[in-house]
Design an enzyme around this catalytic site. Structure first.
Site, mmCIF file in Angstrom:
data_model
loop_
_atom_site.group_PDB
_atom_site.id
_atom_site.type_symbol
_atom_site.label_atom_id
_atom_site.label_comp_id
_atom_site.label_asym_id
_atom_site.label_seq_id
_atom_site.Cartn_x
_atom_site.Cartn_y
_atom_site.Cartn_z
ATOM 1 C CD GLU A 115 39.943 19.893 5.988
ATOM 2 O OE1 GLU A 115 40.807 20.148 6.839
ATOM 3 O OE2 GLU A 115 39.134 18.950 6.101
ATOM 4 C CG HIS A 243 38.562 24.660 13.845
ATOM 5 N ND1 HIS A 243 37.630 25.289 13.047
ATOM 6 C CD2 HIS A 243 38.978 23.564 13.160
ATOM 7 C CE1 HIS A 243 37.487 24.590 11.932
ATOM 8 N NE2 HIS A 243 38.295 23.541 11.968
ATOM 9 N NE ARG A 290 42.164 23.977 10.699
ATOM 10 C CZ ARG A 290 42.034 22.732 11.120
ATOM 11 N NH1 ARG A 290 42.649 22.338 12.212
ATOM 12 N NH2 ARG A 290 41.273 21.877 10.458
ATOM 13 C CG HIS A 351 40.811 22.444 16.622
ATOM 14 N ND1 HIS A 351 39.737 21.603 16.785
ATOM 15 C CD2 HIS A 351 41.462 22.021 15.497
ATOM 16 C CE1 HIS A 351 39.715 20.705 15.801
ATOM 17 N NE2 HIS A 351 40.762 20.935 15.020
ATOM 18 N NE ARG A 386 46.141 20.057 13.663
ATOM 19 C CZ ARG A 386 44.966 19.790 13.113
ATOM 20 N NH1 ARG A 386 44.900 19.125 11.964
ATOM 21 N NH2 ARG A 386 43.848 20.199 13.676
#
Length: 531
Positions: A115, A243, A290, A351, A386
């Site tokens: 990811e 997100h 992100r 998110h 994060r």
């Protein structure tokens, strides 16, 4: 009610902790409280997986640590990052022993996804419903423990501290102690007190403070708000992760998440004209962290004047997609999107909260006998942003560390016997629910329009003034109205909104998830914002 160990929340953090305590102390009583069904948690909706170093031939702890530090943009606590990454494999193995299933390749090895922000394939998963599978396994194990009581449909109103005994408690009060909680029993409609020797908050996130969120409706920041009211320490609330790829459906508040693993398997972001655009923003393209991807999408939507961009999966292997992402495939198909020929419309959605209740390396909060774990806690792992799929790992590791510390504390912690009952004198039933529902709409609009992905000083000041009015109105309503879940959640969300705005206003720079066009550059002094 009296219980030795009280757990607020039934997600991965709370259940893991409860299981470990129950095994260590089979003669002690553990009580888990959740405000709706036992499985309705943020954990249940986690799609991607767990980031953990499982293949030491191609990966290493050092790489995972470095990826986490880079994503956190200078605000991670390196000691905590090392703890989580290095202790993570043991904790994942325990979850597997409790019955959680993760996908494997034909050769029997765990299937690893990749990811955004990860330098290697290291995300273990169960198709695209990893959280749901973990929740299932943990609940199954919980129900086999006779000393665990799981109480559903109980809403925690407040933490009980010296304040409720008539003492003045402020931020500077030394040794604030938690004696338990007041809860609203949603079946009897009565407020009851639960006294505990040790309490763990595992209350999840606060995505419902925004108009569009991937979080379920229960994610109302209850734990953070309660600790702040109890004069505990909260930090880094300005870092709200949006997100990048939530399914765009006009008018839908709880957005359906399109896991980052889809981009890890080759999904490409395109604007409304079908053009790739990530090369303009980062060399890692669609797999940048992100914060970068969300701002890039936000920029493209503003340039083209649209409310969404596309995630293109048409070129991907169809059978592999359906096998790995069956939930996403079925959802898209249900609204007329065939990923073989249609691109998926997506937009960023609130998110994850990287900040929260400030804890130390053992999960202790600034309030004695009170621990926090999971998304409601700020452990130092995430910093300003994060890294994808680090959240479930963090919950496992810190649930274990909270357990290790709490079982030692219980031997010299007694119940507080002189706690008064809840006083509801002078309150009446609410005459108009519109006072609550409309205020909630206003709050979501304020936070979404003024405190979103991109911020300015003027927007933050405007949000602050409007939140002050909402706070005054809601507190007045709270003082004269019988307590209800809707009123409590509104009150908690306004508190969370205030904390996000206040922390964002204090941060005179742009870092990680906090981007202020009035301070587009990073400041030389890196620090956490503690409120």
């Amino acid at each position: 009610m009296q219980t030795d160990f009280l757990v607020i929340g039934s997600g991965i953090a709370g259940l893991t902790y409860a299981l470990k305590v129950a095994e260590y102390y089979p003669d002690k009583k553990i009580t888990i409280i959740t405000k709706t069904r036992e499985d309705e948690t943020n954990t249940k909706y986690a799609q991607g997986g767990v980031a953990v170093v499982n293949d030491l031939e191609n990966d290493s702890f050092e790489k995972h640590i470095e990826d986490t530090l880079i994503a956190g943009d200078g605000l991670c606590n390196q000691h905590i990052v090392e703890i989580v990454v290095k202790e993570g494999p043991k904790r994942v193995h325990e979850i597997i022993e409790w019955g959680a299933n993760f996908d494997k390749n034909p050769d029997g090895e765990y299937s690893l996804g990749r990811e955004g922000g990860h330098s290697e394939f290291r995300v273990i998963h169960h198709k695209d419903v990893t959280g749901k599978e973990i929740e299932r396994a943990l609940l199954n194990a919980i129900h086999k423990k006779p000393n665990i009581e799981l109480v559903t449909h109980c809403f925690v109103v407040d933490l009980i501290t010296q304040h409720h005994l008539g003492y003045l408690v402020t931020k500077s009060t030394p040794d604030i102690e938690c004696y338990g909680v007041y809860v609203l029993n949603l079946q009897t409609k009565q407020i009851e007190k639960i006294l505990s020797r040790v309490t763990l908050l595992a209350t999840g996130g606060n995505g419902q403070v925004y108009r569009s969120t991937t979080n379920p409706s229960i994610a109302t920041g209850d734990g953070v708000a309660m600790v702040y009211r109890a004069k505990g320490r909260i930090e880094n609330m300005e870092f709200i992760q949006f997100h990048p790829t939530a399914l765009y459906q006009p008018g839908v508040n709880n957005s359906f998440l399109i896991t980052e693993a889809v981009r890890g398997d080759g999904g490409i972001l395109r604007n409304i004209h079908g053009e790739e655009f990530m090369h303009k923003y980062d060399h890692r393209l669609s797999l940048a962290p992100r914060d970068i991807v969300a701002r890039a999408i936000d920029s493209e939507m503003k340039i083209t004047g649209t409310e969404y961009v596309y995630l293109d999966c048409r070129h991907m292997d169809h059978e592999k997609f359906v096998h790995h992402f069956p939930n996403i495939y079925e959802k898209c198909l249900s609204i007329g999107i065939d990923i073989r020929k249609d691109m998926i419309p997506i937009a960023p959605s609130a998110h994850y909260s990287c900040g929260g209740i400030k804890t130390n390396e053992w999960g202790r909060t600034s309030i004695n006998n009170l621990y926090a774990c999971g998304e409601c806690a700020s452990t130092g792992l995430h910093g300003a942003n994060r890294l994808a799929s680090n959240s479930l790992l963090e919950a496992m590791v810190f649930a274990h560390r909270c357990y290790q510390d709490a079982v030692k504390k219980i031997s010299y912690t007694a119940f507080k016997e002189d706690v008064p009952d809840w006083n509801a004198a002078g309150t009446t039933a609410p005459r108009e629910m519109i006072l609550i529902t409309q205020s909630l709409k206003e709050l979501k609009q304020i936070m979404s329009d003024y405190v979103g992905i991109v911020r300015t000083n003027e927007r933050l000041q405007r949000a602050s003034r409007r939140l002050d009015i909402l706070h005054e109105e809601t507190e007045a309503l709270y003082q004269k109205t019988e307590v209800s879940p809707q009123l409590c959640e509104l009150r908690n969300l306004i508190t969370v909104g205030y904390l996000i705005v206040k922390a964002a206003d204090f941060r005179k720079e742009s870092r990680g998830l906090h981007y202020n066009t009035d301070y587009p550059y990073k400041a030389a002094l890196v620090q956490n914002i503690v409120l």
